[in-house]
Design an enzyme around this catalytic site. Sequence first.
Site, mmCIF file in Angstrom:
data_model
loop_
_atom_site.group_PDB
_atom_site.id
_atom_site.type_symbol
_atom_site.label_atom_id
_atom_site.label_comp_id
_atom_site.label_asym_id
_atom_site.label_seq_id
_atom_site.Cartn_x
_atom_site.Cartn_y
_atom_site.Cartn_z
ATOM 1 N N SER A 7 0.856 -1.189 0.000
ATOM 2 C CA SER A 7 0.000 0.000 0.000
ATOM 3 C C SER A 7 0.885 1.230 0.000
ATOM 4 C CB SER A 7 -0.893 0.007 1.244
ATOM 5 O OG SER A 7 -1.418 1.317 1.413
ATOM 6 N N HIS A 32 -1.081 -1.257 -4.390
ATOM 7 C CA HIS A 32 -2.379 -0.940 -3.778
ATOM 8 C C HIS A 32 -2.457 0.569 -3.541
ATOM 9 C CE1 HIS A 32 -5.976 -1.886 -1.327
ATOM 10 N NE2 HIS A 32 -5.536 -0.931 -0.507
ATOM 11 N N ASP A 34 -4.645 3.725 -2.157
ATOM 12 C CA ASP A 34 -5.747 4.060 -1.253
ATOM 13 C C ASP A 34 -6.293 5.446 -1.551
ATOM 14 O OD1 ASP A 34 -6.010 1.782 0.605
ATOM 15 O OD2 ASP A 34 -3.891 2.198 0.970
ATOM 16 N N MET A 36 -8.865 8.192 -0.521
ATOM 17 C CA MET A 36 -9.704 8.604 0.617
ATOM 18 C C MET A 36 -10.201 10.031 0.396
ATOM 19 S SD MET A 36 -7.417 7.197 3.764
ATOM 20 C CE MET A 36 -6.623 5.580 3.714
ATOM 21 N N HIS A 65 -8.297 1.153 -4.313
ATOM 22 C CA HIS A 65 -9.251 0.954 -3.222
ATOM 23 C C HIS A 65 -9.948 2.291 -2.948
ATOM 24 C CE1 HIS A 65 -9.579 -0.024 1.410
ATOM 25 N NE2 HIS A 65 -10.757 0.057 0.827
ATOM 26 N N MET A 67 -12.145 4.586 -1.013
ATOM 27 C CA MET A 67 -12.794 4.868 0.276
ATOM 28 C C MET A 67 -13.428 6.248 0.164
ATOM 29 S SD MET A 67 -9.744 3.321 2.601
ATOM 30 C CE MET A 67 -8.630 3.407 1.209
ATOM 31 N N MET A 136 -11.648 -5.906 4.842
ATOM 32 C CA MET A 136 -10.896 -4.930 5.643
ATOM 33 C C MET A 136 -10.680 -5.501 7.041
ATOM 34 S SD MET A 136 -10.085 -2.397 3.762
ATOM 35 C CE MET A 136 -9.240 -1.551 5.110
ATOM 36 N N ASP A 174 -6.723 -6.373 3.862
ATOM 37 C CA ASP A 174 -6.067 -5.066 3.967
ATOM 38 C C ASP A 174 -6.171 -4.542 5.395
ATOM 39 O OD1 ASP A 174 -5.094 -2.484 3.501
ATOM 40 O OD2 ASP A 174 -6.778 -1.870 2.232
HETATM 41 C C1 DX5 Z 1 -6.310 1.536 5.407
HETATM 42 C C2 DX5 Z 1 -5.845 1.295 4.001
HETATM 43 C C3 DX5 Z 1 -4.710 0.355 3.925
HETATM 44 C C4 DX5 Z 1 -3.470 0.772 4.680
HETATM 45 C C5 DX5 Z 1 -2.879 -0.489 5.263
HETATM 46 O O1 DX5 Z 1 -7.453 2.303 5.366
HETATM 47 O O2 DX5 Z 1 -6.903 0.789 3.212
HETATM 48 O O3 DX5 Z 1 -4.411 -0.021 2.577
HETATM 49 O O4 DX5 Z 1 -2.509 1.430 3.925
HETATM 50 O O5 DX5 Z 1 -1.813 -0.154 6.066
HETATM 51 P P1 DX5 Z 1 -1.106 -1.211 7.039
HETATM 52 O O6 DX5 Z 1 -0.621 -2.337 6.195
HETATM 53 O O7 DX5 Z 1 0.000 -0.405 7.645
HETATM 54 O O8 DX5 Z 1 -2.142 -1.640 8.049
HETATM 55 ZN ZN ZN Z 2 -6.450 -0.085 1.196
#
Ligand code: DX5
Ligand code: ZN
Length: 216
Positions: A7, A32, A34, A36, A65, A67, A136, A174
């Site tokens: 990620s 990956h 993220d 947000m 991903h 969010m 998740m 994840d």
């Molecule tokens: C959290 C994200 C993850 C995050 C995971 O909301 O979706 O992808 O980066 O981080 P680690 O592996 O540090 O838990």
């Molecule tokens: Zn993620």
Amino acid sequence: MALLAPSLLSADFVRLAEDIARVEAAGADWLHLDIMDGHFVPNLTFGPPIVAAIRKISKLPLDVHLMVTNPAALVEQFAEAGADYLTVHVETEPHLHRLVNRIRELGVKPAVTLNPATSVDLLDEILDEVDMVLVMSVNPGFGGQKFIPASLDKIRRLRQKLKRLDRQVLIEVDGGVNQATAPQLIEAGVDVLVAGSAVFGSDDMKMTIAALKQAH
Ligand code: DX5
Ligand code: ZN
């Protein structure tokens, strides 16, 4: 043996190209990303222009991903930016069947995901339409959180449900994936491990990635 998707949330954003080259050289299978929006989750990251920039410098599959509160308004832009997988949260979309099929029409592999408090049974009617389910194992929003142990049972139950289908649907996990949790996750039936802090916080990325992928 699982696939490993670092990620980039835990990468150094001013040295993103270098960090991507490092994880590629260390054996990452996917990237990956993220996304947000500061609304569905209490954090903000980046959007389609950054995904498009990453697409130009890496050949690895881009696992995006989402969010965000309104994923339907954004899937086209992320498809154009070069996403290979687009994952939407079931909590954000009342017309999930329509959105999943729209993603496929855009030439992208559709995936769905669910928060720790959302039942995996909610996916029953959509499993046959998606290419991947992301479980998740932390509440989304931040890297470096602690793995929620109940996620293991959720993954086992999802694996059972998928056995009934005659096509392959990947299971991804994840949140809080590290060398202690990865063996249990692979045992429970995970195909793709996402790891942020465990990979970018490691002094020896190659060794860490190999250990995570083969851990059992
Ligand atoms: C959290 C994200 C993850 C995050 C995971 O909301 O979706 O992808 O980066 O981080 P680690 O592996 O540090 O838990
Ligand atoms: Zn993620």
